[in-house]
Design a protein around this motif. Sequence first.
Motif, mmCIF file in Angstrom:
data_model
loop_
_atom_site.group_PDB
_atom_site.id
_atom_site.type_symbol
_atom_site.label_atom_id
_atom_site.label_comp_id
_atom_site.label_asym_id
_atom_site.label_seq_id
_atom_site.Cartn_x
_atom_site.Cartn_y
_atom_site.Cartn_z
ATOM 1 N N PRO A 247 0.810 -1.227 0.000
ATOM 2 C CA PRO A 247 0.000 0.000 0.000
ATOM 3 C C PRO A 247 0.838 1.269 0.000
ATOM 4 O O PRO A 247 1.891 1.337 0.646
ATOM 5 C CB PRO A 247 -0.812 -0.133 1.290
ATOM 6 N N GLY A 248 0.364 2.269 -0.725
ATOM 7 C CA GLY A 248 1.022 3.556 -0.744
ATOM 8 C C GLY A 248 0.740 4.331 0.528
ATOM 9 O O GLY A 248 -0.128 3.967 1.324
ATOM 10 N N GLY A 252 -4.947 4.507 2.218
ATOM 11 C CA GLY A 252 -6.104 4.406 3.101
ATOM 12 C C GLY A 252 -7.041 5.585 2.935
ATOM 13 O O GLY A 252 -8.269 5.425 2.878
ATOM 14 N N LEU A 253 -6.496 6.795 2.851
ATOM 15 C CA LEU A 253 -7.312 7.993 2.668
ATOM 16 C C LEU A 253 -7.944 8.019 1.282
ATOM 17 O O LEU A 253 -9.106 8.414 1.120
ATOM 18 C CB LEU A 253 -6.463 9.246 2.873
ATOM 19 N N ARG A 254 -7.177 7.601 0.273
ATOM 20 C CA ARG A 254 -7.654 7.697 -1.108
ATOM 21 C C ARG A 254 -8.722 6.654 -1.423
ATOM 22 O O ARG A 254 -9.744 6.968 -2.041
ATOM 23 C CB ARG A 254 -6.465 7.521 -2.065
ATOM 24 N N ARG A 255 -8.522 5.428 -0.979
ATOM 25 C CA ARG A 255 -9.442 4.348 -1.327
ATOM 26 C C ARG A 255 -10.591 4.186 -0.331
ATOM 27 O O ARG A 255 -11.625 3.621 -0.669
ATOM 28 C CB ARG A 255 -8.672 3.024 -1.421
ATOM 29 N N TYR A 256 -10.398 4.692 0.887
ATOM 30 C CA TYR A 256 -11.421 4.518 1.923
ATOM 31 C C TYR A 256 -11.741 5.843 2.608
ATOM 32 O O TYR A 256 -11.585 5.979 3.828
ATOM 33 C CB TYR A 256 -10.943 3.490 2.961
ATOM 34 N N PRO A 257 -12.194 6.841 1.843
ATOM 35 C CA PRO A 257 -12.489 8.148 2.459
ATOM 36 C C PRO A 257 -13.620 8.078 3.483
ATOM 37 O O PRO A 257 -13.586 8.778 4.497
ATOM 38 C CB PRO A 257 -12.864 9.025 1.263
ATOM 39 N N ARG A 258 -14.632 7.248 3.220
ATOM 40 C CA ARG A 258 -15.748 7.134 4.172
ATOM 41 C C ARG A 258 -15.256 6.564 5.497
ATOM 42 O O ARG A 258 -15.625 7.057 6.579
ATOM 43 C CB ARG A 258 -16.846 6.237 3.599
ATOM 44 N N GLN A 259 -14.417 5.531 5.437
ATOM 45 C CA GLN A 259 -13.901 4.931 6.661
ATOM 46 C C GLN A 259 -13.011 5.922 7.423
ATOM 47 O O GLN A 259 -13.023 5.955 8.658
ATOM 48 C CB GLN A 259 -13.106 3.664 6.333
ATOM 49 N N ALA A 384 -3.361 0.010 9.654
ATOM 50 C CA ALA A 384 -2.592 0.854 10.580
ATOM 51 C C ALA A 384 -2.561 2.310 10.133
ATOM 52 O O ALA A 384 -2.857 3.224 10.908
ATOM 53 C CB ALA A 384 -1.175 0.307 10.724
ATOM 54 N N ALA A 385 -2.201 2.546 8.866
ATOM 55 C CA ALA A 385 -2.172 3.928 8.368
ATOM 56 C C ALA A 385 -3.579 4.497 8.265
ATOM 57 O O ALA A 385 -3.794 5.697 8.510
ATOM 58 C CB ALA A 385 -1.481 3.979 7.005
ATOM 59 N N GLY A 386 -4.552 3.640 7.903
ATOM 60 C CA GLY A 386 -5.933 4.102 7.807
ATOM 61 C C GLY A 386 -6.457 4.602 9.131
ATOM 62 O O GLY A 386 -7.201 5.585 9.192
ATOM 63 N N ILE A 387 -6.069 3.942 10.222
ATOM 64 C CA ILE A 387 -6.453 4.387 11.561
ATOM 65 C C ILE A 387 -5.590 5.568 12.002
ATOM 66 O O ILE A 387 -6.081 6.574 12.521
ATOM 67 C CB ILE A 387 -6.298 3.244 12.585
#
Length: 446
Positions: A247-248, A252-259, A384-387
């Motif tokens: 993952p870049g 996480g921000l780009r592919r999962y903005p709602r999350q 991890a980065a998404g959180i």
Amino acid sequence: MSSTPPIAEDRAPEGDHRPSQLRQLAAASVGNTVEWYDWYAYSFLAVYFADQVFPKGAGNSLVPLLSSFAVFAVGFFMRPVGGLLMGAVADRRGRRAALTLTILLMGGGSLLVALTPTYAATGVLAPIVLVVARLVQGLSVGGEFAASTTFLVESAGPGRRGLFSSFQYVSTTLGQLLASGTGALLAALLTAHQMGQWGWRIAFLVGALLSLLGLWIRSGARETLPQAPDADPAARPAATERPADRPGLFEGLRRYPRQSLLICGITAGGTLAYYTWTTYLPTYAQVNAGFDKGEALTVGTLSLVFFALIQPLGGLLSDRIGRKPLLLTFALGFAVLAVPLLHLVTDSFASLLLVQCAGLVLLTGYTSIAAAVNAEVFPARVRAAGIGFPYSLTVALFGGTAPYVGTWFKQAGHAGLFPWYVAGLCLVSFFVYLALPETARRPLDG
């Protein structure tokens, strides 16, 4: 009436050659305790080293202390960067690699604070060294939540994600208590002059040494990301990801903005209530009710011990009845009771203890399961980065500013508005929790 669906089976350690779940829990918890010891030691001891590191302003003896707290704030706002960078390390190289890096950074930052020269000896170099140390610690503590959250929840056995999650705030609270206890012990053993000259450095040296203990414990932990280079080969997927497939930084921000927005909504009310009740409430009682400073600190310490003890109970309860009931109880409880509870604060020891403990019981509905709820929002690839980034950013915006906002309302002559601010933000989170699906019995997305 339909029966409760069976709890999903999560990946758990198998075989005699893998570390036990207790070792996994210790790896995250002990390291997290050390991280927060180092983080809080700065705020408890700033009053001693401020004069050593910062020059006094003309006619104003508060300039060094204000400068030291400004550096504290700089470290706080480095946490979102740490959440993003260390989270990316955890998603690309593995949770254990990120946990190793965060504790090394925190230990190095603590050692750098301990070795910071005085302003009298080196001039402007002294505050520069302190700023660098605090930036490093901010990166570390921001990344610690992202990495340890994912590691804890992924290490949990069947039906135990809530219980394991609760140790995030158990260890955070223990770190805070250890820092305050160390500061109090040093102040009791040394004179004020000795504390100002060299005694404060001992606490940071202790933090650096404790980091080595945390590093040793984490070195024997089992990697929970199957795609990681040092993961157990038996746990890896058949087609292991190539480096180019990892993952870049902003995936996480780009592919999962709602999350990502969900993490902000989940966190906003919880972090404001947490910092209000665990950090700012003693000061609130002093400023608004004339509460004795020493007694306020005693109440705060007793309340934190109580808070740490009830976290696992909240985690266990969520594994039985689900996450949403606890989250909704927390948010609605604060939305309705924050104003009357804060208005009950007087100069009575019993009143402050009762208000703080009552609020902490409600707060446990959030803190005991925050790690599990956040981890259950994102898939493992970017967990991890998404959180890390949205969580740390929300904490910096709402949690870290809670004492400042409360003091600002008081100075503006509107002290009564601060409880409404807490209630309002918790109400916002309440509606976010209503929209959340129940995830306690779902298998963790690997």
